[in-house]
Design an enzyme around this catalytic site. Structure first.
Site, PDB file in Angstrom:
ATOM      1  N   SER A 284       0.820  -1.214   0.000  1.00 54.26           N
ATOM      2  CA  SER A 284       0.000   0.000   0.000  1.00 54.26           C
ATOM      3  C   SER A 284       0.859   1.273   0.000  1.00 54.26           C
ATOM      4  CB  SER A 284      -0.949  -0.055   1.207  1.00 54.26           C
ATOM      5  OG  SER A 284      -1.921   0.952   1.127  1.00 54.26           O
ATOM      6  N   ASP A 295      10.171   5.184 -10.325  1.00 50.89           N
ATOM      7  CA  ASP A 295       9.838   5.870 -11.576  1.00 50.89           C
ATOM      8  C   ASP A 295      10.681   7.120 -11.776  1.00 50.89           C
ATOM      9  OD1 ASP A 295       8.015   3.964 -12.159  1.00 50.89           O
ATOM     10  OD2 ASP A 295       6.259   5.276 -12.176  1.00 50.89           O
ATOM     11  N   LYS A 309      -0.594  -4.159  -3.456  1.00 48.41           N
ATOM     12  CA  LYS A 309      -1.905  -3.594  -3.091  1.00 48.41           C
ATOM     13  C   LYS A 309      -1.990  -2.189  -3.687  1.00 48.41           C
ATOM     14  CE  LYS A 309      -4.965  -2.423   0.742  1.00 48.41           C
ATOM     15  NZ  LYS A 309      -5.057  -0.959   0.511  1.00 48.41           N
TER      16      LYS A 309
END
Length: 385
Positions: A284, A295, A309
């Protein structure tokens, strides 16, 4: 004005009545079945449930019909527990406990809490809480017995290793702020700041800021961020944490049923060499932070693939007591990757055996026995040199 309010109330009443009437008219058969089942439960069931039990079960069943493991109806006690977890505060004595081979053991007394001040130590065995023996007790029940309103008292009877007598501690509960950030300067080969996040609560961003300031004042040339075994928590905290490790720009994109939303970094980027430790229970909010760092290319992920998740839940309070936790959005990483049920792959994969995993839960940072941490320190030391 009063006439206007009466008109508004009348219109609202008519709308509700029409809606309920329409619902019953279009689902008459199902409504009739519900009435029959309730009647059977009340008249024939061996367990003789109360009406309240039946209604709570019906509410829970409605949410379960979504087949979503993260959406759940929360009865009042469960809702209060979740609120305490997310806020990072609860009324208690400040102990982390675990049940080992049927014996309740103190894993850690949080500093500056009632248990710590009274002298309860790590490794103490809790034999009784109040008048209840703890042998074989469910861990959740033990935790509930230790909690209570601030100002109330609880007697904890412990046996210290090597002793036969019991020590009784009368503790006065107080509001406990659960620390979610642990930090330490690893002095060699270069001063490296190690930061471990145990969860993401409303306090985590502020705690992390203080920890990073202290590490930099101590001369930290790089950071190792440990997100292993972190189950997540507050979305806001995830954005605050990520903001220290990526430049301005998207941290995460949220896709709701009919709209999209982007959360941006807050402009606190440290610009220090960074390694991030992850494993299969990093979930999460942990994955939001790890995904943003990956990224943006601002750190190296080391360890194992994360949990996966990628869904966001919203809490909807009902009558100030119970609540429904409902999946309302999915999240995407800054480059638009959907990680739900997939997880995030590390840049460098290092798997641990079960014994080492158990050890890092309670002894991190353990540079001598933790190969993931060793690799992280080696990597950031090279970049910082």
């Amino acid at each position: 004005m009063a006439a206007g309010l009466r008109t508004l109330a009348l219109v609202f009443s008519v709308v509700v009545t029409v809606s309920v009437g329409t619902f019953i008219a279009t689902h008459y058969h199902e409504v009739e079945q519900i009435v029959q089942v309730v009647s059977l439960l009340k008249s024939q069931s061996l367990s003789n449930p109360t009406t309240s039990q039946i209604l709570h079960g019906a509410l829970s069943g409605m949410v379960q019909s979504l087949n979503d493991p993260y959406s759940v109806y929360l009865e009042p006690s469960a809702y209060q527990q979740l609120k305490a977890q997310v806020s990072g505060n609860y009324g208690g004595v400040g102990l982390v406990i675990d049940m080992r081979e049927g014996v309740l053991e103190v894993v850690l007394p949080f500093p500056k809490t009632p248990a710590y001040r009274a002298g309860i130590k790590k490794g103490d065995l809790i034999v009784k809480i109040g008048d209840q023996q703890t042998a074989g007790m469910d861990l959740e029940k033990a935790a509930e017995l230790l909690k209570g309103p601030p100002g109330s008292q609880v007697t904890v009877s412990v046996q210290r290793p090597g002793e036969t007598r019991l020590r009784d501690f009368v503790l006065t509960r107080e509001v406990i702020q659960i620390p979610t950030v642990e930090s330490k300067l690893l002095p060699r080969p270069l001063p490296i700041g190690y930061v471990r996040l145990t969860m993401f609560s409303d306090h985590t961003g502020q705690e992390l800021g203080q920890a990073l300031n202290e590490l930099r004042q101590q001369g930290a040339k790089a950071i190792v961020l440990d997100l292993r075994n972190n189950p997540g928590g507050s979305l806001r905290a995830a954005v605050e944490v990520a903001s220290y490790f990526i430049p301005r720009g998207p941290v995460v994109h949220l896709e709701y049923r009919a709209r999209k939303e982007t959360y941006e970094a807050l402009g606190n980027y440290l610009q220090l060499p960074l390694a991030v430790l992850i494993n299969r229970t990093s979930a999460s909010a942990s994955e939001i932070v790890a995904g943003a760092i990956k990224d943006n290319g601002t750190g190296t992920l080391i360890g194992e693939r994360t949990f996966g998740k990628g869904l966001v839940q919203t809490l909807f309070e009902i009558d100030s007591q119970a609540a429904v936790k409902l999946t309302t959005a999915r999240y995407l990483t800054p480059k638009g990757h959907d990680i739900n049920s997939k997880g995030i792959e590390p840049d460098i994969t290092i798997k641990l055996d079960a014994q080492t995993e158990e050890r890092i839960l309670t002894h991190s940072p353990d540079l001598g026995h933790d190969p993931q941490l060793q690799k992280a320190v080696e990597l950031v030391s090279r970049k910082a040199a």
